[in-house]
Design a protein around this motif. Structure first.
Motif, PDB file in Angstrom:
ATOM      1  N   THR A 198       0.234   5.757  -6.104  1.00 39.18           N
ATOM      2  CA  THR A 198      -0.045   7.047  -5.488  1.00 39.18           C
ATOM      3  C   THR A 198       0.400   8.127  -6.471  1.00 39.18           C
ATOM      4  O   THR A 198       1.468   8.034  -7.080  1.00 39.18           O
ATOM      5  CB  THR A 198       0.653   7.187  -4.120  1.00 39.18           C
ATOM      6  OG1 THR A 198       0.253   8.400  -3.489  1.00 39.18           O
ATOM      7  CG2 THR A 198       2.175   7.161  -4.229  1.00 39.18           C
ATOM      8  N   CYS A 243       5.627   2.813   1.189  1.00 43.18           N
ATOM      9  CA  CYS A 243       4.999   1.592   0.705  1.00 43.18           C
ATOM     10  C   CYS A 243       5.001   0.599   1.865  1.00 43.18           C
ATOM     11  O   CYS A 243       6.059   0.080   2.233  1.00 43.18           O
ATOM     12  CB  CYS A 243       5.759   1.039  -0.484  1.00 43.18           C
ATOM     13  SG  CYS A 243       5.214  -0.595  -1.035  1.00 43.18           S
ATOM     14  N   VAL A 294       0.848  -1.185   0.000  1.00 43.17           N
ATOM     15  CA  VAL A 294       0.000   0.000   0.000  1.00 43.17           C
ATOM     16  C   VAL A 294       0.887   1.239   0.000  1.00 43.17           C
ATOM     17  O   VAL A 294       1.620   1.481   0.965  1.00 43.17           O
ATOM     18  CB  VAL A 294      -0.939   0.026   1.219  1.00 43.17           C
ATOM     19  CG1 VAL A 294      -1.789   1.281   1.193  1.00 43.17           C
ATOM     20  CG2 VAL A 294      -1.819  -1.227   1.240  1.00 43.17           C
ATOM     21  N   GLU A 295       0.797   2.014  -1.090  1.00 46.50           N
ATOM     22  CA  GLU A 295       1.575   3.243  -1.193  1.00 46.50           C
ATOM     23  C   GLU A 295       0.823   4.412  -0.586  1.00 46.50           C
ATOM     24  O   GLU A 295      -0.415   4.434  -0.551  1.00 46.50           O
ATOM     25  CB  GLU A 295       1.882   3.594  -2.654  1.00 46.50           C
ATOM     26  CG  GLU A 295       2.653   2.554  -3.429  1.00 46.50           C
ATOM     27  CD  GLU A 295       1.737   1.657  -4.242  1.00 46.50           C
ATOM     28  OE1 GLU A 295       2.172   1.105  -5.267  1.00 46.50           O
ATOM     29  OE2 GLU A 295       0.559   1.509  -3.849  1.00 46.50           O
ATOM     30  N   SER A 296       1.565   5.402  -0.138  1.00 44.86           N
ATOM     31  CA  SER A 296       0.989   6.643   0.364  1.00 44.86           C
ATOM     32  C   SER A 296       2.034   7.736   0.238  1.00 44.86           C
ATOM     33  O   SER A 296       3.215   7.459  -0.033  1.00 44.86           O
ATOM     34  CB  SER A 296       0.545   6.505   1.826  1.00 44.86           C
ATOM     35  OG  SER A 296       1.651   6.187   2.653  1.00 44.86           O
TER      36      SER A 296
END
Length: 125
Positions: free
Chosen positions: A119, A22, A5-7
């Motif tokens: 993202t 990530c 999960v990227e942010s």
């Protein structure tokens, strides 16, 4: 299975900085390669840089000296520090994981087992 999960994406002006994260969860592997990739509208996905399970990094020429990949193995998080951003850095950024050693070429997209959802990074002039 591994989930990525990227942010950290966003909009910045040219010359600014962003740090992408990530977060990885699920299975762990002793030999792996983590990569950052990006894809701009109408263009092919391209490699930004890699880090292997020994901590060695490799970067695309277009970002070398401006971007830095690091990882917190205790937290299972991969980072991409982006400095001196340029409008041409605008793209969707993805992290990916390959079970096994890194490819020599940062642009090799095939062969990664897991991908995040991406993202968006937008750099304005």
């Amino acid at each position: 299975q591994v989930q990525l999960v990227e942010s950290g994406g966003g909009s910045v002006q040219a010359g600014g900085s962003l740090r992408l994260s990530c977060a990885a969860s699920g299975n762990t592997y002793s030999v792996y390669c983590m990569g950052w990739f990006r894809q701009a509208p109408g263009k092919e996905r391209e490699g930004v840089g890699l880090i292997d399970s020994d901590g060695d990094t490799r970067y695309a020429d277009s970002v070398n000296g401006r971007f830095t990949i690091s990882e917190d193995t205790a937290d299972n998080t991969l980072y991409l520090q982006m400095n001196s951003l340029k409008p041409e850095d605008t793209a969707m950024y993805y992290c990916a994981m390959r079970v096994g050693w890194c490819f020599l070429d940062t642009d090799t997209v095939d062969g990664y087992n897991y991908w995040g959802q991406g993202t968006q990074v937008t750099v304005s002039s």
